[in-house]
Design an enzyme around this catalytic site. Structure first.
Site, PDB file in Angstrom:
ATOM      1  N   ILE A 227       0.836  -1.205   0.000  1.00 17.46           N
ATOM      2  CA  ILE A 227       0.000   0.000   0.000  1.00 17.46           C
ATOM      3  C   ILE A 227       0.874   1.259   0.000  1.00 17.46           C
ATOM      4  CG2 ILE A 227      -1.667   1.311   1.381  1.00 17.46           C
ATOM      5  CD1 ILE A 227      -2.819  -1.419   2.324  1.00 17.46           C
ATOM      6  N   ASP A 269      14.018   3.310  10.405  1.00 21.75           N
ATOM      7  CA  ASP A 269      13.100   2.492  11.214  1.00 21.75           C
ATOM      8  C   ASP A 269      12.237   3.459  12.025  1.00 21.75           C
ATOM      9  OD1 ASP A 269      11.856   0.992  13.184  1.00 21.75           O
ATOM     10  OD2 ASP A 269      13.516  -0.419  13.369  1.00 21.75           O
ATOM     11  N   ASN A 296       2.129   4.987   7.228  1.00 23.90           N
ATOM     12  CA  ASN A 296       1.601   3.746   6.649  1.00 23.90           C
ATOM     13  C   ASN A 296       2.331   2.499   7.142  1.00 23.90           C
ATOM     14  OD1 ASN A 296       0.533   1.940   4.287  1.00 23.90           O
ATOM     15  ND2 ASN A 296       2.762   1.919   4.071  1.00 23.90           N
ATOM     16  N   GLY A 298       3.423  -0.604   8.863  1.00 25.90           N
ATOM     17  CA  GLY A 298       2.639  -1.398   9.809  1.00 25.90           C
ATOM     18  C   GLY A 298       3.048  -2.849   9.740  1.00 25.90           C
ATOM     19  N   ASN A 307      -1.334 -17.284  23.905  1.00 29.97           N
ATOM     20  CA  ASN A 307       0.025 -17.654  23.477  1.00 29.97           C
ATOM     21  C   ASN A 307       0.876 -16.448  23.093  1.00 29.97           C
ATOM     22  OD1 ASN A 307      -0.895 -20.306  23.682  1.00 29.97           O
ATOM     23  ND2 ASN A 307      -1.671 -20.264  21.572  1.00 29.97           N
ATOM     24  N   ASN A 355     -10.265  -8.784  15.676  1.00 25.54           N
ATOM     25  CA  ASN A 355      -9.984  -9.972  14.869  1.00 25.54           C
ATOM     26  C   ASN A 355      -9.328 -11.030  15.744  1.00 25.54           C
ATOM     27  OD1 ASN A 355     -10.159 -11.314  12.471  1.00 25.54           O
ATOM     28  ND2 ASN A 355      -8.362 -10.351  11.548  1.00 25.54           N
ATOM     29  N   TYR A 361      -2.669  -6.261  17.210  1.00 20.31           N
ATOM     30  CA  TYR A 361      -2.921  -5.459  16.000  1.00 20.31           C
ATOM     31  C   TYR A 361      -4.208  -4.625  16.154  1.00 20.31           C
ATOM     32  CZ  TYR A 361      -3.299  -4.571  10.920  1.00 20.31           C
ATOM     33  OH  TYR A 361      -3.392  -3.988   9.673  1.00 20.31           O
ATOM     34  N   LYS A 365      -4.493  -0.590  15.992  1.00 19.31           N
ATOM     35  CA  LYS A 365      -5.244   0.091  14.929  1.00 19.31           C
ATOM     36  C   LYS A 365      -6.444   0.855  15.489  1.00 19.31           C
ATOM     37  CE  LYS A 365      -2.652  -1.055  11.428  1.00 19.31           C
ATOM     38  NZ  LYS A 365      -1.871  -0.018  10.711  1.00 19.31           N
ATOM     39  N   THR A 396      -2.797  -7.540  -1.438  1.00 18.32           N
ATOM     40  CA  THR A 396      -1.359  -7.282  -1.273  1.00 18.32           C
ATOM     41  C   THR A 396      -0.669  -8.602  -0.923  1.00 18.32           C
ATOM     42  OG1 THR A 396      -1.567  -6.928   1.110  1.00 18.32           O
ATOM     43  CG2 THR A 396      -1.715  -4.960  -0.282  1.00 18.32           C
TER      44      THR A 396
HETATM   45  P1  NAD Z   1       3.327  -4.602   3.774  1.00 19.33           P
HETATM   46  O1  NAD Z   1       3.838  -5.545   4.787  1.00 19.33           O
HETATM   47  O2  NAD Z   1       3.267  -5.046   2.345  1.00 19.33           O
HETATM   48  O3  NAD Z   1       4.185  -3.245   3.805  1.00 19.33           O
HETATM   49  C1  NAD Z   1       4.494  -2.605   5.017  1.00 19.33           C
HETATM   50  C2  NAD Z   1       5.811  -1.850   4.838  1.00 19.33           C
HETATM   51  O4  NAD Z   1       6.121  -1.228   6.101  1.00 19.33           O
HETATM   52  C3  NAD Z   1       6.990  -2.767   4.482  1.00 19.33           C
HETATM   53  O5  NAD Z   1       7.694  -2.246   3.373  1.00 19.33           O
HETATM   54  C4  NAD Z   1       7.829  -2.766   5.761  1.00 19.33           C
HETATM   55  O6  NAD Z   1       9.225  -2.918   5.515  1.00 19.33           O
HETATM   56  C5  NAD Z   1       7.505  -1.382   6.338  1.00 19.33           C
HETATM   57  N1  NAD Z   1       7.829  -1.342   7.773  1.00 19.33           N
HETATM   58  C6  NAD Z   1       7.532  -2.264   8.714  1.00 19.33           C
HETATM   59  N2  NAD Z   1       8.057  -1.906   9.889  1.00 19.33           N
HETATM   60  C7  NAD Z   1       8.689  -0.722   9.701  1.00 19.33           C
HETATM   61  C8  NAD Z   1       9.438   0.152  10.540  1.00 19.33           C
HETATM   62  N3  NAD Z   1       9.652  -0.154  11.819  1.00 19.33           N
HETATM   63  N4  NAD Z   1       9.948   1.285  10.001  1.00 19.33           N
HETATM   64  C9  NAD Z   1       9.755   1.586   8.701  1.00 19.33           C
HETATM   65  N5  NAD Z   1       9.068   0.791   7.859  1.00 19.33           N
HETATM   66  C10 NAD Z   1       8.547  -0.344   8.344  1.00 19.33           C
HETATM   67  O7  NAD Z   1       1.881  -4.151   4.293  1.00 19.33           O
HETATM   68  P2  NAD Z   1       0.656  -3.484   3.523  1.00 19.33           P
HETATM   69  O8  NAD Z   1      -0.358  -4.523   3.284  1.00 19.33           O
HETATM   70  O9  NAD Z   1       1.099  -2.648   2.384  1.00 19.33           O
HETATM   71  O10 NAD Z   1       0.098  -2.542   4.711  1.00 19.33           O
HETATM   72  C11 NAD Z   1       0.350  -1.159   4.798  1.00 19.33           C
HETATM   73  C12 NAD Z   1      -0.475  -0.600   5.941  1.00 19.33           C
HETATM   74  O11 NAD Z   1      -1.844  -0.873   5.713  1.00 19.33           O
HETATM   75  C13 NAD Z   1      -0.137  -1.210   7.306  1.00 19.33           C
HETATM   76  O12 NAD Z   1      -0.224  -0.212   8.308  1.00 19.33           O
HETATM   77  C14 NAD Z   1      -1.232  -2.249   7.487  1.00 19.33           C
HETATM   78  O13 NAD Z   1      -1.458  -2.533   8.842  1.00 19.33           O
HETATM   79  C15 NAD Z   1      -2.394  -1.548   6.844  1.00 19.33           C
HETATM   80  N6  NAD Z   1      -3.492  -2.424   6.397  1.00 19.33           N
HETATM   81  C16 NAD Z   1      -3.322  -3.315   5.380  1.00 19.33           C
HETATM   82  C17 NAD Z   1      -4.412  -4.106   4.971  1.00 19.33           C
HETATM   83  C18 NAD Z   1      -4.327  -5.098   3.817  1.00 19.33           C
HETATM   84  O14 NAD Z   1      -5.322  -5.716   3.485  1.00 19.33           O
HETATM   85  N7  NAD Z   1      -3.189  -5.274   3.173  1.00 19.33           N
HETATM   86  C19 NAD Z   1      -5.638  -3.998   5.638  1.00 19.33           C
HETATM   87  C20 NAD Z   1      -5.757  -3.089   6.662  1.00 19.33           C
HETATM   88  C21 NAD Z   1      -4.690  -2.296   7.032  1.00 19.33           C
END
Ligand code: NAD
Length: 455
Positions: A227, A269, A296, A298, A307, A355, A361, A365, A396
């Site tokens: 995303i 980071d 973004n 996450g 557990n 969930n 998580y 959120k 994704t």
């Molecule tokens: P993803 O895992 O594909 O990408 C997340 C990116 O964040 C990765 O590139 C990772 O390296 C980076 N990241 C993680 N920890 C980090 C840190 N400490 N510092 C800097 N960067 C860091 O995930 P995604 O599916 O693209 O999700 C993006 C956001 O959308 C997240 O916050 C996720 O919780 C949220 N989200 C995703 C979905 C979905 O369906 N994919 C649904 C709801 C919410």
């Protein structure tokens, strides 16, 4: 856009000729192909009808008449009834008592029979808690049940939204235009049955609605993939200079995003104690400040609570909740976030519905929603907005890893019968990021196709 890869093989099959025939014969769901934004096509698939008798109908008419690409017809569709409507907008601010709600029924019932694919329905009202009489408050609150039910009845990719406009919003309604343009286009393809609140602030229209972020500097965390990478692309498309940040280990993928958007890569980071200071120093030195930050980045570390270990709990809360708050605090303290700027956080429907296996998580959120609520009035004093997107099932790498049966449930249990694309989240972020959206703050908009989870 990088996020276009749709792994939904079922949808691909049932929208093919033979697949569609079989699916309709045996009563399988047939997810519609959603009409998404493209600069080369009109924003809607057909004309837009405008109705209602409130304080906003004339300003809305002026906005739609002046904006390029909208074919506006009034309440009275005489001679045009054969047209398949692209959108219906109803000003319900004139409904000041519950008995007056029949105006909804009168306007929408005939409209329901002549809508085209991916049609847009927008009901406009007044913030219920700011109404002058109990009757008006009841009627305005009732609009939410109408819109959410309408969303569940619509077919062929059509969506319905409710927009509450502050009673003191200026008659010119500049604060409403960016939201109307977002909702009445393919940019909101996967946003369904949402309630959006617009404040009283005036906004200045961008010189070019195709480049509303021209001259702005945006930082997107977690931009190496998924995303975040698509958010970087959409903000750059809209004219922003994008700083793509991600963990140092993301290396090459981060550089690729930065190159694609002709921006800058910033390995970082977000949980490191000096992350905010690093960003502040970077933007102050190179750009004189920052206008947009998208939190973004996450992670998920799922385990049933029984557990759950401390590391899983702490890492998820640290990345998803503590970092977004600290980054904003540090950037504001360093005067690196400019007035007129926007903070955009990424929540999740898991933060609304909860969930199983995701207490960490879900907590993080939901905390993001609390962050938006708490910081909206604080940041307003600095002339900065803060809003969140709450994605549902987005196609994704993260959702592709979910076991098939669970994945299919997540994908189909929404009004549009499919998962969203990363671009759907990114377009919502870009709408929040626009300086023309400065009357939009404190909102949580779900990008979930009206998912049944947490509805
Ligand atoms: P993803 O895992 O594909 O990408 C997340 C990116 O964040 C990765 O590139 C990772 O390296 C980076 N990241 C993680 N920890 C980090 C840190 N400490 N510092 C800097 N960067 C860091 O995930 P995604 O599916 O693209 O999700 C993006 C956001 O959308 C997240 O916050 C996720 O919780 C949220 N989200 C995703 C979905 C979905 O369906 N994919 C649904 C709801 C919410």
């Amino acid at each position: 856009m990088s996020g276009k890869a749709n792994k939904d093989l079922y949808s691909t099959f049932v929208t093919s000729g033979p697949g569609s025939f079989i699916a309709s014969r045996v009563g399988l769901p047939q997810p519609p192909t959603l009409r998404r934004y493209s600069p080369s096509q009109t924003p809607l698939s057909g004309p837009v009808v405008l109705g209602g008798e409130g304080r906003l109908v004339e300003p809305l008419r002026e906005i739609l008449a002046a904006a390029d690409g909208y074919d506006l017809i009034s309440n009275n569709t005489s001679g045009r009834s054969a047209d398949k409507l692209g959108a219906a907008v109803f000003d319900a601010t004139g409904i000041t008592d519950p008995a007056g709600l029949d105006a909804l029924f009168e306007f929408f019932t005939p409209v329901m029979r002549s809508t085209g694919s991916s049609a847009r329905f927008v009901v406009v009202g007044t913030h219920p808690e700011l109404c002058r009489t109990p009757g008006e408050q009841i009627a305005q609150r009732a609009l939410e049940g109408f819109t959410r039910s309408l969303g569940k009845e619509l077919r062929n990719g059509a969506t319905a939204q409710l927009v509450y406009v502050h009673p003191k919003a200026k008659t010119g309604l500049s604060g409403v235009e960016s939201t109307l343009r977002f909702l009445l286009s393919g940019k909101s393809a996967y946003v369904d049955a949402q309630v959006i609140r617009i404040g009283e602030a005036d906004a200045t229209a961008p010189k070019d609605w195709d480049k509303p972020l021209a001259g702005r500097v945006a930082l997107v965390t977690g931009a190496a993939r998924g995303i975040g990478a698509t958010i970087a692309e959409v903000l750059a498309r809209d004219g922003a200079h994008v700083i793509a940040a991600d963990i140092p280990a993301a290396g090459e993928a981060l550089s690729e995003t930065a190159n694609r958007v002709k921006g800058t890569a910033l390995p970082l980071d977000v949980t490191s104690p000096d992350a905010g200071k690093t960003i502040a120093a970077h933007v102050l030195e190179r750009h004189g400040g920052l206008d947009i930050i998208v939190n973004n980045a996450g992670i998920t570390r799922d385990k049933l609570l029984a557990n759950m270990d401390e590391a899983r709990w702490n890492s998820v809360i640290g990345v998803n909740l503590l970092a977004p708050q600290r980054l904003v605090d540090d950037l504001v303290a360093a005067k690196a976030l400019r007035a007129g700027g926007a903070v955009i956080d990424v929540s999740s429907i898991a933060g609304i519905a909860g969930n199983r296996g995701q207490t960490n998580y879900g907590t993080s959120k939901a905390g993001v929603i609390g962050l938006v609520n708490a910081y909206a009035p604080i940041l307003a004093k600095e002339g900065i907005t803060i809003n969140a997107v709450a994605p549902g099932f987005i196609e994704t790498a993260m959702t592709a890893a979910i076991p098939l049966a669970t994945r299919e449930v997540g994908r189909r249990m929404n009004s549009l019968q499919q998962g969203g694309q990363t671009v759907d989240v990114a377009e919502t972020v870009a709408w929040y990021a626009s300086p023309a959206s400065n009357a939009v703050t404190g909102n949580i908009v779900r990008v979930c196709g009206q998912s049944l989870l947490g509805a």
